[in-house]
Design an enzyme around this catalytic site. Structure first.
Site, short mmCIF file in Angstrom:
data_model
loop_
_atom_site.label_atom_id
_atom_site.label_comp_id
_atom_site.label_asym_id
_atom_site.label_seq_id
_atom_site.Cartn_x
_atom_site.Cartn_y
_atom_site.Cartn_z
N GLU A 266 -71.32 -5.75 -97.68
CA GLU A 266 -70.47 -6.60 -96.84
C GLU A 266 -69.95 -7.86 -97.53
O GLU A 266 -69.70 -8.86 -96.86
CB GLU A 266 -71.27 -7.01 -95.60
CG GLU A 266 -72.42 -8.00 -95.84
CD GLU A 266 -73.79 -7.36 -96.00
OE1 GLU A 266 -73.85 -6.18 -96.38
OE2 GLU A 266 -74.81 -8.04 -95.76
N ASN A 267 -69.74 -7.85 -98.85
CA ASN A 267 -69.22 -9.04 -99.53
C ASN A 267 -68.07 -9.65 -98.73
O ASN A 267 -67.18 -8.93 -98.30
CB ASN A 267 -68.72 -8.67 -100.92
CG ASN A 267 -69.65 -7.73 -101.63
OD1 ASN A 267 -70.80 -8.07 -101.87
ND2 ASN A 267 -69.18 -6.52 -101.92
N HIS A 299 -70.07 -1.14 -89.53
CA HIS A 299 -71.25 -1.92 -89.91
C HIS A 299 -70.88 -3.05 -90.87
O HIS A 299 -71.21 -4.22 -90.63
CB HIS A 299 -72.29 -0.98 -90.55
CG HIS A 299 -73.54 -1.67 -90.97
ND1 HIS A 299 -74.66 -1.74 -90.17
CD2 HIS A 299 -73.86 -2.35 -92.10
CE1 HIS A 299 -75.61 -2.42 -90.80
NE2 HIS A 299 -75.15 -2.80 -91.97
N GLU A 300 -70.19 -2.70 -91.94
CA GLU A 300 -69.88 -3.73 -92.95
C GLU A 300 -68.92 -4.76 -92.37
O GLU A 300 -69.05 -5.96 -92.62
CB GLU A 300 -69.29 -3.10 -94.22
CG GLU A 300 -70.14 -2.01 -94.85
CD GLU A 300 -71.59 -2.39 -95.07
OE1 GLU A 300 -71.89 -3.58 -95.29
OE2 GLU A 300 -72.46 -1.48 -94.99
N HIS A 303 -70.70 -7.27 -90.21
CA HIS A 303 -71.47 -8.26 -90.98
C HIS A 303 -70.68 -9.55 -91.19
O HIS A 303 -71.26 -10.59 -91.47
CB HIS A 303 -71.83 -7.71 -92.36
CG HIS A 303 -73.18 -7.04 -92.45
ND1 HIS A 303 -74.33 -7.59 -91.93
CD2 HIS A 303 -73.56 -5.87 -93.04
CE1 HIS A 303 -75.36 -6.79 -92.19
NE2 HIS A 303 -74.93 -5.74 -92.85
#
Ligand code: 0A1
Ligand code: ZN
Length: 876
Positions: A266-267, A299-300, A303
């Protein structure tokens, strides 16, 4: 890693110390080169401690340092363990340094590495220190400015977090400058440089801002990125609609890479994905793959708030971001795909791998107390059990108070690095709820066993429900205190009607928080309780239902989990009741009640039926999940009983399955939730017909129908089902299907992983020989984690029968692969080692063989910290 053997020490959660310094601005310049990338790092630091003598200690691993300057003047530094120390620094100062790294040599895939020609980074949890010297900890948040100078041989795109400030060519090399307006911890830093096909789109946020969306995929694979792009837009919209959360940057970038240790990362503003979770089209990917892409993209993306905007104080708090984000992605999949399916998948993860972890030497609380290697703690306990805990909070306070508390939490801690305790306090205050006893879910490891029983009090016309709970000791805690849990309840009368007694709250759950409790409900005599609806707490429930009651609930209960669980319970009972006979390879009785229930379901399937739910109900559960219903595991007997059960169901209902097969047609080859249900049930019918025909001495017919299924479909879901049946049932068409699949897909690594996986998961010893042979297949690459997961990983994690074959060859093969991977990629090695840790649950002969292997692993030169932690814990 040059650390010596056995010198690794665990860190304790309670040893947390606030940093002496923080980084304010970080200005990085990368001059990219395959083997000699130069990183110039200019960081301004600020002292936080009142100790003016405290030196600045920077983390760094595997770096070659050229120079260090403090405020422009060459500085002295001392090498310390995994870093450098600079003393006599002022309260605010700038450090300029330059170091060199070698991305080509980086096979651990932590830090900056090369994935099939693409430069990319992975910094969570502690990979940034393998890029440059830094305060590589999650509670140091800084603003980043990143200049990337492309390699001499040229490069398509140069990406980092945030906004593009400048790009062009300098001295014949492309360069780009990026600035991220949001302060972030180093683990959210990302850099990607490579040549891609780009799927571009835009999303207009709820306040009418236009966000540029870019998805970077392998060249030539543009079409395979379209579903992921749709999923990005759906995630953005859903986060606004359900929680009021709007995307905060002007652009959002997702890159798919072929070499990646986990699912995705998740950058901030630049998510990096394992290509498995991006690249799909119906000819190359299954419905499940489409479903997973949507869920992991979600999901990412989610985040961005739960993880990036509000981040972690330290790694012991990992579940803070992961549990909340898994809960959010599950709700997303529930809302946009299918609620029952999503819930049933989540429950299977808990009842399979999570219960196994709780019963293993590596059992740990959702907020661990001791960690040696953080990479070992990206676990089903931290992620999935954590999400169940969030779900219980959601049950306890309800959607609207949960929504308010989540928004309060995100507002209060925006831009901060916080703890699980901060989260809980905020929820308590915002929702007006007392979570003091509930906190035990974070501090106590292990699965609670809940026993239910009920009696009828004629005098008072009361059903008296008694619940007891007990949690087995884990290595870290001998005594367990009772957990606080919501138990969802309903009552069924003899006609199958739902009855709601006055004593049951309108929310439909009771609180169970003592070792033993009794509850009274005014009801008629022949009404009985339906306990743990929707799996409202992550426990093992033991309830004395009769077979008739299970059948009754299966027919009339409106809760998806309860329906499927009734079938599962009947299956479990069959296996448990027959285990002794199975151990002696005797003749097992018919599972008559289960067959009767299944027959009535199959007889009533029509266009209006919920095919997804029917498929889930009719499935015979996996051997792995069956194993988790036993403390001591007799693998041969479980397998024998499992196969007998499946065969008896298939043979008894073969006509019904034949009727069903081909009747439920998917409307197209494309993915849709409806067609996924149709294909799933049709494929189950195919499987059961094939199993039945094999048992009825009609293997040629089985082969024919499977072969036709393979050839008759262009859709990967169907093809894979046919290939699996052909290979696992050893049908005549096996080699022809494998040959055809190899011809069609051997150059397409992601798709071809199915070829490896199917052969590695044959549920008998031949899988070991398959794996040995396939390790030298030209398409296999032992440095790529996806290949390893598809072959050795599948044998280890998805084939308990072959892994535990009594010859011991499965253990030997796995440990040989782990030894090779120890140097290449310790994090992947440690993951596929997991099943061996629970050796004490097996018989003595197998225990001995595993023990020998674990002892040899401990003797390995340059044993990685990841493997050391797991093996030494198992051997304690
Ligand atoms: N935060 C990611 C998981 C992740 C963790 C570690 C990684 O590399 C070592 C990569 C990804 C997530 O939850 O999606
Ligand atoms: Zn995550």
């Amino acid at each position: 890693m040059t650390e010596k053997r056995n010198t690794y020490k665990a860190q304790k959660r309670t040893d947390y110390k606030a940093p002496n310094f923080t980084a304010v601005d970080i200005d990085l310049t990368f001059t990219l080169d395959d083997t000699h990338t130069i990183v110039k790092n200019v960081t301004t630091f600020k002292r936080l401690t009142s100790d003016t003598k405290a030196p600045l200690v920077l983390n760094g691993e595997d770096l070659k340092l050229n120079y260090v300057k403090v405020d422009g003047i060459e500085a002295k530094y001392k090498d310390v363990k995994n870093g450098i120390e600079i003393s006599s620094v002022p309260d605010e100062f700038t450090v300029e340094l330059e170091n060199v790294i070698n991305p080509s040599e980086n096979s651990s895939l932590m830090g900056l590495y090369k994935s099939n020609g693409t430069f990319c980074t992975q910094c969570e949890p502690e990979g940034f220190r393998r890029i440059t010297y830094s305060l590589d900890r999650s509670d140091v948040l800084a603003k980043y400015r990143v200049t990337i100078i492309g390699p001499e041989y040229g490069c398509g795109v140069l990406l980092s977090n945030g906004n593009l400030i400048e790009r062009g060519t300098r001295k014949n090399r492309p360069y780009a400058v990026w600035e991220d307006p949001f302060p972030k911890p180093s683990y959210l830093f990302a850099l990607v440089a490579g040549t891609f096909d780009i799927v571009s789109d835009t999303f207009t946020t709820m306040s009418r801002r236009k966000v540029a969306l870019e998805l970077y995929v392998d060249r030539g694979s543009y079409d395979r990125g379209l579903w992921a792009m749709q999923s990005i837009k759906d995630s953005m919209k859903w986060d606004e609609d359900r929680w009021g959360l709007e995307f905060d940057l002007d652009n959002f970038k997702v890159v798919a890479v072929d070499f990646f240790n986990f699912g995705a990362m998740e950058n901030k503003g630049l998510n990096v994905f394992n290509s498995v979770y991006v690249m799909v089209d119906p000819t190359c990917a299954t419905d499940t793959a489409f479903y997973n892409v949507q869920s992991v993209i979600g999901h990412e993306y989610f985040h961005n708030y739960t993880g990036d905007r509000v981040t972690l104080r330290d790694w012991f708090q990992l579940s803070l971001k992961e549990s909340l984000t898994v809960f959010r992605d599950q709700e997303f999949s529930s809302d946009v795909a299918n609620r029952a399916l999503t819930r049933l998948h989540a429950i299977n993860v808990i009842r399979g791998p999570q219960f196994a972890e709780d019963a293993s030497p590596m059992a740990h609380p959702v907020r661990p107390e001791e960690v040696m290697e953080m990479n070992n703690f990206y676990t089903v306990t931290i992620y999935d059990k954590g999400a169940e805990i969030i779900r219980m909070i959601h049950t306890l306070i309800g959607e609207s108070r949960f929504k308010k508390a989540l928004n309060d939490y995100l507002r209060k801690f925006d831009g901060q690095a916080v703890t699980i305790e901060d989260f809980l306090c905020c929820f308590e205050e915002s929702a007006g709820v007392d979570l003091s006893q509930f906190r035990r879910w974070y501090t106590q490891a292990g699965t609670p066993h809940v026993k239910a029983s009920w009696t009828y009090d004629e005098a008072n016309k009361n059903l008296v429900l008694k619940l007891t709970q007990h949690t087995n000791p884990t290595r870290d805690q001998k005594e367990k205190e009772p957990f606080y849990m919501p138990i969802r309840l309903s009552f069924l009368d003899k006609d199958g009607h739902d009855v709601h007694p006055a004593e049951l709250s309108s929310d439909g759950f009771i609180i169970f928080n003592e070792n033993e409790q009794e509850y009274r409900f005014t009801l008629d005599k022949d009404t009985f309780p339906v306990i743990l609806r929707d799996f409202s707490a992550p426990v093992k429930l033991d309830a004395p239902y009769t077979m008739e009651q299970l059948q009754h609930m299966l027919s009339f209960c409106d809760d998806a989990f309860i329906k499927v669980d009734c079938a599962t319970t009947m299956q479990n009972r069959y296996v448990h009741d027959n285990l002794e006979i199975a151990a002696a390879e005797g003749v097992l009785r018919e599972p008559a009640e289960l067959i009767a229930s299944y027959k009535s379901i199959l007889d009533s399937v029509d266009a209006q039926s919920d095919l997804i739910l029917i498929n889930e109900t009719l499935k015979i559960q996996s051997i792995a999940n069956l194993m988790e219903t036993f403390d001591k595991i007799n693998i041969d007997a479980i397998k024998y009983a499992h196969d007998a059960l499946e065969t008896k169901v298939a043979v008894s209902l073969v006509n019904e399955f034949v009727q069903l097969y081909g009747k439920i047609k998917a409307s197209s080859s494309n993915y849709s939730v409806t067609d996924m249900g149709r294909r799933a049930l049709n494929n189950l019918a195919l499987h059961m017909i094939a199993v039945a025909k094999c048992a009825m001495d009609k293997k040629t017919e089985a082969s024919e129908i499977v072969f036709n299924h393979y050839n008759g479909s262009k859709n990967m879901t169907d093809k894979l089902q046919a290939m699996t049946d052909a290979v696992h049932l050893d049908l005549d068409c096996k080699s022809e299907i494998l040959k055809s699949f190899e011809k069609d897909w051997s150059k397409d690594a992601l798709v071809f992983d199915n070829f490896f996986r199917v052969q590695a998961t044959v549920p008998n010893k031949s899988a070991i020989d398959n794996v040995k042979k396939l390790l030298s297949h030209p398409s296999f690459d032992g440095r790529n984690p996806n290949r390893v997961r598809a072959l050795t990983g599948a044998l280890a994690l998805s084939n308990p029968v072959a892994l535990n074959d009594i010859s011991g060859e499965g253990y030997d093969l796995l440990c040989k692969q782990i030894t090779e991977l120890n140097d290449i990629n310790p994090s992947v090695a440690a993951r596929i080692l997991t099943p061996l840790l629970s050796f004490r649950r097996l018989d003595e002969k197998r225990q001995g063989m595993i023990l020998n292997n674990l002892n040899s692993l401990m003797q390995m030169p340059k044993l990685s910290r990841s493997i050391y932690e797991k093996v030494s814990t198992a051997l304690k």
